[in-house]
Enzyme design. Structure first.
Site, PDB file in Angstrom:
ATOM      1  N   GLU A 129       0.181  -0.991   5.722  1.00 61.38           N
ATOM      2  CA  GLU A 129       1.316  -0.551   6.781  1.00 61.38           C
ATOM      3  C   GLU A 129       0.960   0.773   7.059  1.00 61.38           C
ATOM      4  O   GLU A 129       1.154   1.138   8.126  1.00 61.38           O
ATOM      5  CB  GLU A 129       2.651  -0.948   6.040  1.00 61.38           C
ATOM      6  CG  GLU A 129       3.657  -0.764   7.095  1.00 61.38           C
ATOM      7  CD  GLU A 129       4.249   0.701   7.344  1.00 61.38           C
ATOM      8  OE1 GLU A 129       5.148   0.839   8.057  1.00 61.38           O
ATOM      9  OE2 GLU A 129       3.980   1.703   6.430  1.00 61.38           O
ATOM     10  N   ASP A 132       0.927  -1.033  -0.100  1.00 59.07           N
ATOM     11  CA  ASP A 132      -0.121  -0.001   0.089  1.00 59.07           C
ATOM     12  C   ASP A 132       0.926   1.281  -0.023  1.00 59.07           C
ATOM     13  O   ASP A 132       2.051   1.234   0.076  1.00 59.07           O
ATOM     14  CB  ASP A 132      -0.982   0.056   1.282  1.00 59.07           C
ATOM     15  CG  ASP A 132      -0.151  -0.052   2.321  1.00 59.07           C
ATOM     16  OD1 ASP A 132       0.642  -0.817   2.697  1.00 59.07           O
ATOM     17  OD2 ASP A 132      -0.507   0.827   3.414  1.00 59.07           O
TER      18      ASP A 132
END
Ligand SMILES: *[C@@H]1O[C@H](CO)[C@@H](O)[C@H](O)[C@H]1NC(C)=O
Length: 584
Positions: free
Chosen positions: A238, A171
């Site tokens: 994350e 991400d």
């Protein structure tokens, strides 16, 4: 990297001998991301640290030699040659740029997978990986964890060897629509300008994920077959703390491989850059802890025309003033990572200001030296924050109407807990700080489930509790000295080999220095503590970005130099081969 990590290295430029104090401090900080471990006998200058092959004789910052593959020398040389070619460079640019072109933004407060449709953005990214890395997907087993988490295994021939775990996250931080026009090249263009690859994720952390996959794709094409299994774990949230991605991956990894099943874990977090005329690599070997504490006051409501002397908002204000008047202790010790890194600068930096070098050398045998370092460095928040528990009142809430007394008022105080402290100590500190204030307002006081004070005619209540879902202890420290530090030495030697090979240096060159480091924020590794004592937050990214701090991670104009990306690939190749040959 999570947002907090921005603070780690905001000053990516080379140290120069002449500069203002503030300037040199900043530069120094950049690398510092520091750590000092504790479980070794501290020894004065000149002493030799057990287990280090090549401890420098005049320093506490012991170094190992560069470590090159020996069993796979031919392969290492061959891959080394390939990485240096224009053909490979074009391929690498396409690999990373293609990944940048698939937006994979994660947003605060996302609902679980299967509920929040925004997770579907990861589907095209998985498709992209499948097409871009055919060898990896034909050779490794792939399991998807919580739909979008990627868990690959390249099974080695010797099941008795603990696997190597390489981690990263898919991400990226969202690009705010209002900032798109500020990008030199559109954020999801993956534009290559002849030197830099531009776009969100080009640095954080698609370079890590794609760097790992590029290294493996290349090794497979060259016929490498691992002895030690290699496992890849790529989370997908994350940047919003990993609860949907790494948390699930961690459970699955524990279930499949077991406690402490990995020889070492390498995730994003630290890199290298030049400080005081010397390149320094700072693998993260610790992380600070974390807790948000809610300070909630309740007091009787009523009409504002007949108010008591203090409303809940007034009382809360006094409590907040007390909190800011009682910060956490700021003290440098020989157990701090910062101390460790400073020793490395003093020992190996070419242009360290004399007053700093003197203080650091003195600190090895005298507490006065420690105090002198504090005087020089701790005027800078960035340094002080590495060492102490920090507190920041970040949220406040109370009152709904001007003619109604507020029945409740609350604030949330964010804490980043010192590596020498704990969640409990932090809770105790704020409780002790607020007890006299609570008493002065005749409040019943409860803190973290305990009754601290109850008074007969209480005028209200004060309650302390962890806000939001989580608190986090400081991470266990990765051993960096002594007999438990074989993984650290393996990583250190690998860093030197990758650095030397990328520059065509002689194999014995000792230019880059490796020092324990610490990111100021947390990575996905906060879920991986049970998997290995040897956790490193490091992907060999050259932080000396020419365009902007940290390569613009989390802000506009994120980019990475192609040369830095190629060096990352070289590092992962070296790491895989060295880990395969080691006896860890
Ligand atoms: C304070 O605590 C006492 C003793 O538990 C209790 O009787 C009283 O109701 C409490 N007062 C308030 C305002 O909560």
């Amino acid at each position: 990297m999570t947002k907090e990590k921005d603070a780690q290295a905001p000053f990516a430029e080379n140290a120069k001998p002449q500069r203002s104090r503030s300037r040199y401090l900043y530069t120094l900080l950049l690398l510092v991301p520091v750590h000092a471990w504790v479980n070794h006998q501290w020894t004065p200058f000149g002493a030799h640290r057990g287990g280090n092959k090549c401890a420098s004789s005049n320093s506490l910052c012991a170094q190992v030699d560069a470590l090159y593959p020996t069993k796979n020398t031919g392969l290492w040389d061959e891959v080394g040659d390939i990485v240096g070619t224009e053909t490979f460079k074009s391929k690498a640019i396409e690999w990373l740029a293609g990944a940048v072109r698939v937006p994979t933004e994660s947003y605060d407060g996302m609902d679980p997978v299967g509920v929040d449709p925004r997770w579907d953005a990861f589907g095209p990214f998985h498709d992209y990986l499948l097409g871009a890395f055919p060898q990896v997907h034909a050779t490794l087993q792939l399991e998807k964890v919580n739909t979008w988490g990627l868990l690959y295994e390249w099974t080695g021939s010797d099941a008795s060897l603990k696997p190597l775990l390489l981690a990263g996250h898919q991400d990226v931080v969202p690009v705010h629509p209002n900032t798109v026009s500020e990008w030199v090249h559109p954020p999801y263009s993956g534009y290559y300008d002849g030197e830099l690859i531009w776009g969100r994720g080009s640095s954080d952390d698609k370079s890590g994920v794609i760097g790992i996959l590029s290294a493996l794709e290349t090794l497979i094409l060259k016929g490498f077959q691992p002895t030690r299994s290699i496992v890849l774990a790529f989370g997908f949230d994350e940047e919003i703390s990993g609860t949907h991605g790494a948390a699930f991956l961690a459970s699955r990894l524990l279930e499949k491989y077991g406690q402490n099943a990995f020889a070492l874990v390498v995730d994003e977090g630290g890199g290298f850059t030049e400080v005081y005329g010397t390149p320094v690599a700072t693998p993260g070997t610790a992380e600070k802890g974390y807790i948000d504490i809610k300070v909630a006051v309740a007091a009787p409501g009523g009409h504002s025309s007949v108010p008591p002397a203090h409303t809940s908002i007034g009382i809360l204000s006094s409590l907040l003033v007390a909190i800011e008047a009682n910060p956490y202790e700021l003290k440098l010790t020989r157990e701090d990572i910062l101390y460790e890194t400073l020793q490395c600068y003093a020992a190996h930096g070419k242009t360290v200001p004399p007053e700093l070098r003197k203080a650091v050398k003195k600190a090895a045998h005298s507490d006065k030296g420690l105090r002198a370092i504090e005087d020089i460095l701790f005027t800078e928040l960035a340094y002080a924050s590495l060492v102490k528990t920090t507190q920041a009142i970040d949220l406040i809430d109370g009152g709904v109407k001007t003619n109604a007394l507020p029945e409740q008022a609350a604030a949330v105080v964010n804490h980043r807990i010192s590596t020498r402290s704990s969640v409990k100590e932090t809770q105790d500190h704020i409780t002790t700080t607020l007890a006299p204030v609570a008493a002065s307002f005749s409040l019943n006081f409860t803190a973290f489930g305990d009754v601290i004070a109850s008074v007969p005619n209480a005028k209200g209540t004060l309650d302390l509790s962890p806000a939001f879902s989580h608190s986090l202890e400081p991470a266990p420290r990765t051993p960096t000295a002594g007999e438990d530090a074989d993984a650290y030495r393996l990583l250190s030697g690998t860093i030197k080999a990758a650095f030397n090979a990328h520059r065509g240096y002689d194999v014995d060159t000792q230019e880059i220095v490796v020092s324990p480091g610490m990111p100021t924020g947390n990575t996905d590794t906060k879920y991986y503590w049970g998997l290995s004592p040897n956790i490193f937050r490091y992907n060999h990214k050259n932080s000396g970005n020419k365009v902007n701090r940290l390569g613009g991670a989390h802000t506009t104009n994120e980019n990475i130099e192609v040369d830095a990306f190629l060096e990352m690939i070289r590092f992962f190749v070296a790491l895989v081969l060295n880990a395969d040959e080691s006896e860890l």
